[in-house]
Design a protein around this motif. Structure first.
Motif, PDB file in Angstrom:
ATOM      1  N   ARG A  71      26.036  35.960 -52.896  1.00 37.19           N
ATOM      2  CA  ARG A  71      26.912  35.405 -51.854  1.00 37.19           C
ATOM      3  C   ARG A  71      26.689  33.923 -51.651  1.00 37.19           C
ATOM      4  N   GLY A  72      25.468  33.451 -51.826  1.00 34.89           N
ATOM      5  CA  GLY A  72      25.166  32.047 -51.545  1.00 34.89           C
ATOM      6  C   GLY A  72      24.952  31.190 -52.776  1.00 34.89           C
ATOM      7  N   VAL A  73      25.007  31.768 -53.952  1.00 33.63           N
ATOM      8  CA  VAL A  73      24.870  30.981 -55.195  1.00 33.63           C
ATOM      9  C   VAL A  73      26.171  31.184 -55.960  1.00 33.63           C
ATOM     10  N   ARG A  74      27.078  30.212 -55.800  1.00 30.62           N
ATOM     11  CA  ARG A  74      28.430  30.396 -56.278  1.00 30.62           C
ATOM     12  C   ARG A  74      28.845  29.432 -57.395  1.00 30.62           C
ATOM     13  N   GLU A  75      28.030  28.402 -57.615  1.00 36.71           N
ATOM     14  CA  GLU A  75      28.399  27.412 -58.627  1.00 36.71           C
ATOM     15  C   GLU A  75      27.153  26.722 -59.158  1.00 36.71           C
ATOM     16  N   MET A  89      24.687  36.277 -65.257  1.00 33.57           N
ATOM     17  CA  MET A  89      24.433  35.286 -64.218  1.00 33.57           C
ATOM     18  C   MET A  89      24.152  33.946 -64.896  1.00 33.57           C
ATOM     19  N   PRO A  90      25.023  32.978 -64.715  1.00 35.95           N
ATOM     20  CA  PRO A  90      24.860  31.687 -65.389  1.00 35.95           C
ATOM     21  C   PRO A  90      23.932  30.706 -64.677  1.00 35.95           C
ATOM     22  N   PHE A  91      23.470  31.045 -63.486  1.00 33.76           N
ATOM     23  CA  PHE A  91      22.686  30.096 -62.709  1.00 33.76           C
ATOM     24  C   PHE A  91      21.197  30.362 -62.858  1.00 33.76           C
ATOM     25  N   PRO A  92      20.378  29.304 -62.874  1.00 28.01           N
ATOM     26  CA  PRO A  92      18.936  29.478 -63.086  1.00 28.01           C
ATOM     27  C   PRO A  92      18.260  30.301 -61.986  1.00 28.01           C
ATOM     28  N   ALA A  93      17.262  31.080 -62.385  1.00 29.97           N
ATOM     29  CA  ALA A  93      16.546  31.957 -61.453  1.00 29.97           C
ATOM     30  C   ALA A  93      15.919  31.182 -60.292  1.00 29.97           C
ATOM     31  N   GLU A  94      15.460  29.977 -60.546  1.00 35.43           N
ATOM     32  CA  GLU A  94      14.812  29.214 -59.471  1.00 35.43           C
ATOM     33  C   GLU A  94      15.806  28.797 -58.381  1.00 35.43           C
ATOM     34  N   ASN A  95      17.102  28.866 -58.655  1.00 34.00           N
ATOM     35  CA  ASN A  95      18.114  28.533 -57.651  1.00 34.00           C
ATOM     36  C   ASN A  95      18.515  29.744 -56.808  1.00 34.00           C
ATOM     37  N   ARG A  96      18.053  30.928 -57.190  1.00 37.56           N
ATOM     38  CA  ARG A  96      18.447  32.171 -56.515  1.00 37.56           C
ATOM     39  C   ARG A  96      17.244  33.098 -56.374  1.00 37.56           C
ATOM     40  N   GLN A  97      16.142  32.544 -55.936  1.00 42.75           N
ATOM     41  CA  GLN A  97      14.898  33.308 -55.823  1.00 42.75           C
ATOM     42  C   GLN A  97      15.043  34.474 -54.851  1.00 42.75           C
ATOM     43  N   ILE A  98      14.415  35.584 -55.230  1.00 43.09           N
ATOM     44  CA  ILE A  98      14.377  36.782 -54.403  1.00 43.09           C
ATOM     45  C   ILE A  98      12.923  36.975 -53.991  1.00 43.09           C
ATOM     46  N   VAL A  99      12.638  36.767 -52.717  1.00 45.02           N
ATOM     47  CA  VAL A  99      11.269  36.783 -52.207  1.00 45.02           C
ATOM     48  C   VAL A  99      10.964  38.164 -51.614  1.00 45.02           C
ATOM     49  N   THR A 100       9.948  38.819 -52.171  1.00 43.55           N
ATOM     50  CA  THR A 100       9.593  40.166 -51.705  1.00 43.55           C
ATOM     51  C   THR A 100       8.329  40.194 -50.839  1.00 43.55           C
ATOM     52  N   LYS A 101       7.599  39.100 -50.762  1.00 43.47           N
ATOM     53  CA  LYS A 101       6.381  39.091 -49.944  1.00 43.47           C
ATOM     54  C   LYS A 101       6.704  39.119 -48.449  1.00 43.47           C
ATOM     55  N   THR A 102       7.982  39.073 -48.102  1.00 44.08           N
ATOM     56  CA  THR A 102       8.417  39.104 -46.709  1.00 44.08           C
ATOM     57  C   THR A 102       8.694  40.526 -46.213  1.00 44.08           C
ATOM     58  N   GLN A 103       8.420  41.539 -47.035  1.00 38.66           N
ATOM     59  CA  GLN A 103       8.672  42.926 -46.645  1.00 38.66           C
ATOM     60  C   GLN A 103       7.768  43.308 -45.471  1.00 38.66           C
ATOM     61  N   VAL A 104       8.378  44.016 -44.501  1.00 38.32           N
ATOM     62  CA  VAL A 104       7.612  44.402 -43.314  1.00 38.32           C
ATOM     63  C   VAL A 104       7.457  45.911 -43.166  1.00 38.32           C
ATOM     64  N   GLY A 105       8.172  46.695 -43.951  1.00 38.57           N
ATOM     65  CA  GLY A 105       8.063  48.146 -43.879  1.00 38.57           C
ATOM     66  C   GLY A 105       9.335  48.810 -44.369  1.00 38.57           C
TER      67      GLY A 105
END
Length: 190
Positions: free
Chosen positions: A154-158, A1-17
């Protein structure tokens, strides 16, 4: 993955169950509320919502009809339906089938939500053979992980592109625990 992590953050605190085995129905109101909050936070920005089934996509779409579109079962017209969504003023697109093969750079998608972890269908003979006959649950979880990894992209393409990814299904933690995820993926999880 050539793109910085801060541009493709994966947020897990939104889990509901947990969404498997009736969990989607049990947590439906919480899912709707969480998606409502996320969509308000990203008002005016396009968001792709991964549902893992057409029924889930339709149920959620019914709660957001004034601001969303839904990938319908009528044929394999995903690219056409995404094109209609992109041309509309609707922010959200619900789909069980947009985890790979979809290209949404720049403003075409600024956020995504994983409502349900996409476990392979155990009714599929190949999946059943691998899990039951070959005792290869590791492959089952690896296929699940690969689908999630694909969907994040899907949303971080360039270069310079940004898209935040929200996880609603607590089963995501099981995937992390059972699969050796690539470093580039782990670095993006917050």
């Amino acid at each position: 993955m050539p793109f910085p992590a801060e541009n493709r953050q994966i947020v897990t605190k939104t889990q509901v169950g947990r969404m498997s085995s009736g969990g989607f129905e049990d947590h439906f109101d919480a899912i709707v509320e969480k998606l409502r909050l996320i969509s308000r936070k990203h008002s005016g920005e396009k968001g792709l919502v991964h549902t893992a089934s057409y029924d889930r996509a339709n149920q959620l779409h019914n709660h957001f009809k004034d601001n969303s579109q839904c990938h319908s079962r009528s044929g394999d017209y995903l690219s056409l339906q995404i094109s209609y969504w992109q041309q509309s003023n609707d922010d959200m697109f619900f789909s069980p089938a947009a985890m790979d093969g979809v290209d949404l750079p720049r403003d075409k998608c600024r956020w995504q939500a994983l409502v349900k972890v996409p476990y392979p269908n155990l009714a599929d003979p190949r999946t059943r053979f691998l899990t039951d006959e070959r005792d290869r649950d590791d492959l089952y979880m690896e296929r699940t992980s690969q689908q999630i990894q694909q969907s994040v992209g899907r949303g971080v393409r360039e270069a310079g592109d940004e898209c935040i990814y929200y996880v609603l299904d607590e089963s995501f933690s099981d995937v992390r625990r059972n699969v050796d995820l690539p470093d580039w993926f782990e670095k993006a999880i917050i």
